[in-house]
Design an enzyme around this catalytic site. Structure first.
Site, PDB file in Angstrom:
ATOM      1  N   ASP A   2     111.159  15.889  60.500  1.00 29.55           N
ATOM      2  CA  ASP A   2     111.632  16.004  59.121  1.00 29.55           C
ATOM      3  C   ASP A   2     111.264  14.725  58.371  1.00 29.55           C
ATOM      4  O   ASP A   2     111.445  13.621  58.896  1.00 29.55           O
ATOM      5  CB  ASP A   2     113.159  16.213  59.129  1.00 29.55           C
ATOM      6  CG  ASP A   2     113.700  16.653  57.785  1.00 29.55           C
ATOM      7  OD1 ASP A   2     113.469  15.938  56.787  1.00 29.55           O
ATOM      8  OD2 ASP A   2     114.369  17.695  57.725  1.00 29.55           O
ATOM      9  N   GLN A  18     120.440  25.545  51.925  1.00 30.45           N
ATOM     10  CA  GLN A  18     118.999  25.756  52.166  1.00 30.45           C
ATOM     11  C   GLN A  18     118.207  25.314  50.941  1.00 30.45           C
ATOM     12  O   GLN A  18     118.485  25.761  49.824  1.00 30.45           O
ATOM     13  CB  GLN A  18     118.699  27.232  52.472  1.00 30.45           C
ATOM     14  CG  GLN A  18     117.235  27.465  52.843  1.00 30.45           C
ATOM     15  CD  GLN A  18     116.930  28.919  53.240  1.00 30.45           C
ATOM     16  OE1 GLN A  18     117.723  29.827  52.976  1.00 30.45           O
ATOM     17  NE2 GLN A  18     115.780  29.122  53.859  1.00 30.45           N
ATOM     18  N   HIS A  20     114.001  27.881  59.043  1.00 32.51           N
ATOM     19  CA  HIS A  20     113.766  26.744  59.939  1.00 32.51           C
ATOM     20  C   HIS A  20     115.058  26.360  60.626  1.00 32.51           C
ATOM     21  O   HIS A  20     116.146  26.581  60.094  1.00 32.51           O
ATOM     22  CB  HIS A  20     113.188  25.539  59.182  1.00 32.51           C
ATOM     23  CG  HIS A  20     113.960  25.150  57.963  1.00 32.51           C
ATOM     24  ND1 HIS A  20     113.862  25.833  56.766  1.00 32.51           N
ATOM     25  CD2 HIS A  20     114.865  24.166  57.743  1.00 32.51           C
ATOM     26  CE1 HIS A  20     114.649  25.280  55.871  1.00 32.51           C
ATOM     27  NE2 HIS A  20     115.283  24.275  56.437  1.00 32.51           N
TER      28      HIS A  20
HETATM   29  P1  AMP Z   1     117.134  22.820  54.321  1.00 30.09           P
HETATM   30  O1  AMP Z   1     117.986  22.043  53.346  1.00 30.09           O
HETATM   31  O2  AMP Z   1     117.895  23.385  55.486  1.00 30.09           O
HETATM   32  O3  AMP Z   1     116.299  23.878  53.608  1.00 30.09           O
HETATM   33  O4  AMP Z   1     116.163  21.765  54.974  1.00 30.09           O
HETATM   34  C1  AMP Z   1     114.943  21.396  54.418  1.00 30.09           C
HETATM   35  C2  AMP Z   1     114.492  20.156  55.168  1.00 30.09           C
HETATM   36  O5  AMP Z   1     113.111  20.039  55.035  1.00 30.09           O
HETATM   37  C3  AMP Z   1     115.114  18.840  54.664  1.00 30.09           C
HETATM   38  O6  AMP Z   1     115.759  18.180  55.744  1.00 30.09           O
HETATM   39  C4  AMP Z   1     113.903  18.050  54.153  1.00 30.09           C
HETATM   40  O7  AMP Z   1     114.015  16.676  54.413  1.00 30.09           O
HETATM   41  C5  AMP Z   1     112.768  18.684  54.927  1.00 30.09           C
HETATM   42  N1  AMP Z   1     111.460  18.670  54.283  1.00 30.09           N
HETATM   43  C6  AMP Z   1     111.159  19.055  53.030  1.00 30.09           C
HETATM   44  N2  AMP Z   1     109.820  18.962  52.806  1.00 30.09           N
HETATM   45  C7  AMP Z   1     109.285  18.507  53.969  1.00 30.09           C
HETATM   46  C8  AMP Z   1     107.949  18.192  54.396  1.00 30.09           C
HETATM   47  N3  AMP Z   1     106.918  18.320  53.571  1.00 30.09           N
HETATM   48  N4  AMP Z   1     107.772  17.752  55.662  1.00 30.09           N
HETATM   49  C9  AMP Z   1     108.821  17.605  56.487  1.00 30.09           C
HETATM   50  N5  AMP Z   1     110.098  17.878  56.163  1.00 30.09           N
HETATM   51  C10 AMP Z   1     110.327  18.312  54.923  1.00 30.09           C
END
Ligand code: AMP
Ligand code: ZN
Length: 136
Positions: A32, A95, A101
Protein backbone atom coordinates in the site's frame (compact mmCIF):
# COMPACT_ATOMS: atom_id res chain seq x y z
CA UNK A 1 -16.65 2.89 -13.16
CA UNK A 2 -15.47 1.21 -16.35
CA UNK A 3 -12.70 -1.36 -16.01
CA UNK A 4 -10.45 0.76 -18.24
CA UNK A 5 -10.57 3.63 -15.74
CA UNK A 6 -9.82 1.50 -12.70
CA UNK A 7 -6.42 2.14 -11.12
CA UNK A 8 -6.32 -1.23 -9.35
CA UNK A 9 -7.06 -3.02 -12.65
CA UNK A 10 -4.06 -1.20 -14.13
CA UNK A 11 -1.86 -2.08 -11.15
CA UNK A 12 -3.05 -5.70 -11.00
CA UNK A 13 -2.44 -6.06 -14.76
CA UNK A 14 1.07 -4.57 -14.52
CA UNK A 15 0.19 -1.50 -16.63
CA UNK A 16 1.07 0.74 -13.65
CA UNK A 17 4.16 -0.34 -11.69
CA UNK A 18 3.81 -1.32 -8.07
CA UNK A 19 5.83 -2.81 -5.25
CA UNK A 20 4.70 -6.37 -5.91
CA UNK A 21 5.10 -8.98 -3.17
CA UNK A 22 3.42 -11.84 -5.01
CA UNK A 23 1.75 -12.51 -8.35
CA UNK A 24 -0.07 -15.39 -10.00
CA UNK A 25 -2.57 -15.62 -12.85
CA UNK A 26 -5.47 -14.41 -10.70
CA UNK A 27 -3.97 -12.05 -8.12
CA UNK A 28 -1.29 -9.46 -7.45
CA UNK A 29 -0.28 -8.52 -3.90
CA UNK A 30 1.26 -5.06 -3.54
CA UNK A 31 2.51 -2.72 -0.86
CA UNK A 32 0.00 0.00 0.00
CA UNK A 33 1.36 3.45 -0.96
CA UNK A 34 -0.16 4.97 2.18
CA UNK A 35 0.66 2.24 4.68
CA UNK A 36 -0.91 2.14 8.13
CA UNK A 37 2.21 0.27 9.27
CA UNK A 38 5.40 -1.17 7.79
CA UNK A 39 4.43 -3.94 5.37
CA UNK A 40 0.76 -2.93 4.84
CA UNK A 41 -0.20 -4.91 1.74
CA UNK A 42 -3.19 -5.16 -0.59
CA UNK A 43 -4.42 -8.30 -2.36
CA UNK A 44 -5.86 -7.35 -5.76
CA UNK A 45 -7.78 -9.80 -7.94
CA UNK A 46 -6.80 -9.29 -11.59
CA UNK A 47 -10.42 -9.57 -12.72
CA UNK A 48 -12.35 -6.40 -11.91
CA UNK A 49 -15.07 -6.66 -9.27
CA UNK A 50 -16.18 -3.54 -7.44
CA UNK A 51 -16.73 -5.14 -4.08
CA UNK A 52 -17.48 -8.37 -2.24
CA UNK A 53 -21.02 -8.47 -3.67
CA UNK A 54 -19.70 -8.54 -7.25
CA UNK A 55 -16.79 -10.88 -6.53
CA UNK A 56 -17.11 -14.20 -8.43
CA UNK A 57 -17.59 -17.18 -6.11
CA UNK A 58 -14.38 -18.83 -7.28
CA UNK A 59 -12.29 -15.69 -6.65
CA UNK A 60 -13.87 -15.37 -3.22
CA UNK A 61 -12.89 -18.91 -2.33
CA UNK A 62 -9.29 -18.40 -3.53
CA UNK A 63 -8.64 -14.98 -2.04
CA UNK A 64 -8.79 -15.95 1.60
CA UNK A 65 -6.45 -18.88 1.04
CA UNK A 66 -3.98 -16.39 -0.43
CA UNK A 67 -4.59 -13.98 2.49
CA UNK A 68 -3.65 -16.77 4.88
CA UNK A 69 -0.45 -17.62 2.94
CA UNK A 70 0.62 -13.97 2.79
CA UNK A 71 -0.19 -13.42 6.48
CA UNK A 72 2.00 -16.35 7.50
CA UNK A 73 4.86 -15.12 5.32
CA UNK A 74 4.57 -11.52 6.50
CA UNK A 75 4.59 -12.42 10.19
CA UNK A 76 7.63 -14.63 9.56
CA UNK A 77 9.56 -11.96 7.63
CA UNK A 78 8.48 -8.79 9.43
CA UNK A 79 8.40 -10.21 12.96
CA UNK A 80 5.25 -8.20 13.58
CA UNK A 81 3.26 -8.80 16.75
CA UNK A 82 -0.14 -9.16 15.06
CA UNK A 83 -1.92 -8.64 11.74
CA UNK A 84 -5.32 -7.21 10.78
CA UNK A 85 -7.21 -8.48 7.73
CA UNK A 86 -9.50 -5.65 6.60
CA UNK A 87 -11.85 -5.47 3.64
CA UNK A 88 -14.06 -2.42 3.00
CA UNK A 89 -17.22 -2.37 0.85
CA UNK A 90 -18.90 0.91 -0.01
CA UNK A 91 -18.13 4.49 0.94
CA UNK A 92 -19.93 4.13 4.29
CA UNK A 93 -17.51 1.33 5.16
CA UNK A 94 -14.44 3.35 4.14
CA UNK A 95 -13.91 1.96 0.62
CA UNK A 96 -12.08 4.57 -1.44
CA UNK A 97 -11.00 2.47 -4.46
CA UNK A 98 -13.93 0.67 -6.13
CA UNK A 99 -12.00 -2.51 -7.01
CA UNK A 100 -12.26 -5.31 -4.43
CA UNK A 101 -9.15 -5.63 -2.29
CA UNK A 102 -8.08 -7.11 1.01
CA UNK A 103 -5.81 -5.16 3.35
CA UNK A 104 -3.16 -7.10 5.26
CA UNK A 105 -1.97 -4.77 8.03
CA UNK A 106 0.94 -5.96 10.16
CA UNK A 107 0.65 -4.73 13.73
CA UNK A 108 3.44 -3.86 16.13
CA UNK A 109 3.13 -3.28 19.86
CA UNK A 110 2.40 0.43 20.39
CA UNK A 111 2.28 1.19 16.64
CA UNK A 112 -0.29 3.89 17.38
CA UNK A 113 -2.82 2.67 14.79
CA UNK A 114 -6.45 2.17 15.75
CA UNK A 115 -8.74 -0.24 13.88
CA UNK A 116 -11.69 0.01 16.18
CA UNK A 117 -15.40 0.44 16.84
CA UNK A 118 -17.47 1.41 19.83
CA UNK A 119 -19.36 -1.66 21.09
CA UNK A 120 -23.16 -1.18 21.28
CA UNK A 121 -25.42 -2.53 24.03
CA UNK A 122 -28.39 -4.14 22.22
CA UNK A 123 -31.12 -5.90 24.18
CA UNK A 124 -31.78 -9.63 23.62
CA UNK A 125 -34.93 -8.58 21.67
CA UNK A 126 -32.94 -6.29 19.37
CA UNK A 127 -30.35 -9.02 18.76
CA UNK A 128 -33.15 -11.50 18.03
CA UNK A 129 -34.82 -9.11 15.56
CA UNK A 130 -31.53 -8.75 13.65
CA UNK A 131 -30.89 -12.49 13.78
CA UNK A 132 -34.33 -13.13 12.24
CA UNK A 133 -33.82 -10.42 9.61
CA UNK A 134 -30.54 -11.87 8.38
CA UNK A 135 -31.06 -15.59 8.80
CA UNK A 136 -34.64 -16.07 7.58
P1 AMP B 1 -9.87 1.33 0.76
O1 AMP B 1 -10.05 2.60 1.56
O2 AMP B 1 -10.23 0.08 1.51
O3 AMP B 1 -10.57 1.43 -0.59
O4 AMP B 1 -8.32 1.20 0.51
C1 AMP B 1 -7.66 1.80 -0.55
C2 AMP B 1 -6.17 1.70 -0.24
O5 AMP B 1 -5.47 1.80 -1.43
C3 AMP B 1 -5.64 2.79 0.71
O6 AMP B 1 -5.01 2.17 1.83
C4 AMP B 1 -4.63 3.55 -0.17
O7 AMP B 1 -3.50 3.96 0.56
C5 AMP B 1 -4.28 2.51 -1.21
N1 AMP B 1 -3.89 3.02 -2.52
C6 AMP B 1 -4.53 3.93 -3.27
N2 AMP B 1 -3.89 4.10 -4.46
C7 AMP B 1 -2.83 3.26 -4.44
C8 AMP B 1 -1.77 2.96 -5.36
N3 AMP B 1 -1.69 3.58 -6.54
N4 AMP B 1 -0.85 2.04 -5.00
C9 AMP B 1 -0.92 1.44 -3.81
N5 AMP B 1 -1.88 1.66 -2.89
C10 AMP B 1 -2.81 2.56 -3.19
ZN1 ZN C 1 -10.64 -2.68 -11.36
Amino acid sequence: MKKGDCIFCKIAGGEIPSKTLYEDESFRVILDLGPATKGHALILPKEHAKDIYELPQETASEVFVLAKKMAVRMVEKLHCDGLNVVQNNGEAAGQTVPHFHIHLIPRYQNDGQIINWTPGKPSQEELEAVRVLISE
